[in-house]
Scaffold this motif. Structure first.
Motif, short mmCIF file in Angstrom:
data_model
loop_
_atom_site.label_atom_id
_atom_site.label_comp_id
_atom_site.label_asym_id
_atom_site.label_seq_id
_atom_site.Cartn_x
_atom_site.Cartn_y
_atom_site.Cartn_z
N PRO A 148 13.07 -9.15 -22.81
CA PRO A 148 12.42 -9.41 -21.53
C PRO A 148 13.44 -9.49 -20.42
O PRO A 148 14.57 -9.92 -20.62
CB PRO A 148 11.75 -10.78 -21.72
CG PRO A 148 12.01 -11.20 -23.11
CD PRO A 148 12.95 -10.24 -23.75
N ASP A 149 13.04 -9.08 -19.24
CA ASP A 149 13.88 -9.22 -18.05
C ASP A 149 14.14 -10.70 -17.85
O ASP A 149 13.31 -11.54 -18.16
CB ASP A 149 13.15 -8.62 -16.85
CG ASP A 149 13.96 -8.70 -15.57
OD1 ASP A 149 15.17 -8.40 -15.61
OD2 ASP A 149 13.37 -9.04 -14.54
N MET A 150 15.31 -11.03 -17.31
CA MET A 150 15.65 -12.44 -17.12
C MET A 150 14.58 -13.15 -16.31
O MET A 150 14.28 -14.31 -16.55
CB MET A 150 17.01 -12.56 -16.42
CG MET A 150 17.61 -13.91 -16.59
SD MET A 150 19.27 -14.13 -15.91
CE MET A 150 20.04 -12.55 -16.01
N ALA A 151 13.99 -12.49 -15.36
CA ALA A 151 12.96 -13.10 -14.53
C ALA A 151 11.65 -13.27 -15.27
O ALA A 151 10.78 -14.00 -14.82
CB ALA A 151 12.75 -12.28 -13.26
N ASP A 152 11.48 -12.60 -16.39
CA ASP A 152 10.24 -12.70 -17.15
C ASP A 152 10.33 -13.65 -18.32
O ASP A 152 9.36 -13.88 -19.02
CB ASP A 152 9.82 -11.32 -17.67
CG ASP A 152 9.42 -10.39 -16.55
OD1 ASP A 152 8.96 -10.89 -15.50
OD2 ASP A 152 9.56 -9.18 -16.72
N SER A 153 11.51 -14.16 -18.59
CA SER A 153 11.65 -15.03 -19.77
C SER A 153 11.79 -16.47 -19.39
O SER A 153 11.89 -16.84 -18.29
CB SER A 153 12.82 -14.58 -20.61
OG SER A 153 14.02 -14.60 -19.89
N LEU B 201 6.14 -24.42 -10.96
CA LEU B 201 5.61 -23.14 -10.48
C LEU B 201 4.89 -22.41 -11.61
O LEU B 201 5.23 -22.57 -12.78
CB LEU B 201 6.76 -22.26 -9.97
CG LEU B 201 7.60 -22.83 -8.82
CD1 LEU B 201 8.72 -21.86 -8.47
CD2 LEU B 201 6.75 -23.14 -7.61
N ASP B 202 3.91 -21.58 -11.23
CA ASP B 202 3.27 -20.75 -12.26
C ASP B 202 4.21 -19.60 -12.61
O ASP B 202 5.23 -19.38 -11.95
CB ASP B 202 1.89 -20.26 -11.82
CG ASP B 202 1.92 -19.27 -10.66
OD1 ASP B 202 2.80 -18.38 -10.63
OD2 ASP B 202 1.03 -19.35 -9.79
N ARG B 203 3.87 -18.88 -13.66
CA ARG B 203 4.77 -17.84 -14.20
C ARG B 203 5.17 -16.80 -13.15
O ARG B 203 6.34 -16.43 -13.05
CB ARG B 203 4.08 -17.16 -15.39
CG ARG B 203 4.96 -16.16 -16.09
CD ARG B 203 4.27 -15.66 -17.35
NE ARG B 203 5.04 -14.65 -18.01
CZ ARG B 203 5.94 -14.88 -18.97
NH1 ARG B 203 6.15 -16.11 -19.38
NH2 ARG B 203 6.61 -13.90 -19.52
N GLU B 204 4.23 -16.34 -12.34
CA GLU B 204 4.54 -15.33 -11.33
C GLU B 204 5.44 -15.90 -10.24
O GLU B 204 6.38 -15.24 -9.79
CB GLU B 204 3.25 -14.76 -10.72
CG GLU B 204 3.47 -13.67 -9.70
CD GLU B 204 4.18 -12.42 -10.21
OE1 GLU B 204 4.66 -11.62 -9.38
OE2 GLU B 204 4.28 -12.23 -11.44
N GLN B 205 5.19 -17.13 -9.83
CA GLN B 205 6.03 -17.76 -8.82
C GLN B 205 7.45 -17.95 -9.35
O GLN B 205 8.42 -17.77 -8.61
CB GLN B 205 5.45 -19.11 -8.41
CG GLN B 205 4.17 -19.01 -7.61
CD GLN B 205 3.54 -20.38 -7.39
OE1 GLN B 205 3.50 -21.21 -8.30
NE2 GLN B 205 3.04 -20.61 -6.18
N LYS B 206 7.56 -18.32 -10.62
CA LYS B 206 8.87 -18.48 -11.24
C LYS B 206 9.62 -17.15 -11.25
O LYS B 206 10.81 -17.08 -10.96
CB LYS B 206 8.75 -18.99 -12.68
CG LYS B 206 8.39 -20.43 -12.79
CD LYS B 206 8.26 -20.84 -14.23
CE LYS B 206 7.76 -22.27 -14.34
NZ LYS B 206 7.56 -22.70 -15.71
N ARG B 207 8.91 -16.08 -11.63
CA ARG B 207 9.52 -14.76 -11.69
C ARG B 207 10.08 -14.35 -10.33
O ARG B 207 11.21 -13.89 -10.21
CB ARG B 207 8.51 -13.73 -12.20
CG ARG B 207 9.13 -12.36 -12.48
CD ARG B 207 8.06 -11.31 -12.72
NE ARG B 207 7.28 -11.04 -11.51
CZ ARG B 207 7.74 -10.36 -10.45
NH1 ARG B 207 8.97 -9.90 -10.43
NH2 ARG B 207 6.97 -10.15 -9.41
#
Length: 75
Positions: free
Chosen positions: A70-75, A28-34
């Motif tokens: 960083p937020d867990m979803a952003d790291s 997944l790309d970064r945004e999809q992962k987040r």
């Protein structure tokens, strides 16, 4: 930081469903992962709390250095 990485590895090893979820994020790309991570953690509050506890030393370290964690979803 090494201790946090070791603890995370041990957690994932002992929690195969969580490990399997993180494995699915690879393509997944970064945004999809987040988004996927945020949804997973919202649906699994105990996992979220356990992972936050594992990451707490990182937050403490960065706090002492004045660096935002960083937020867990952003790291």
């Amino acid at each position: 930081m090494t201790g946090v990485m070791a603890s995370t590895t041990a957690y994932l090893y002992t929690h195969p469903p969580v490990n399997a979820f993180f494995t699915t994020l690879g393509d997944l790309d970064r945004e999809q992962k987040r988004i996927a991570l945020a949804e997973f953690l919202d649906a699994n509050p105990q996992v979220k709390a356990e992972l936050q506890a594992i990451r707490q030393p990182t937050a403490d370290f960065r706090d002492r250095c004045g660096v935002q964690v960083p937020d867990m979803a952003d790291s």
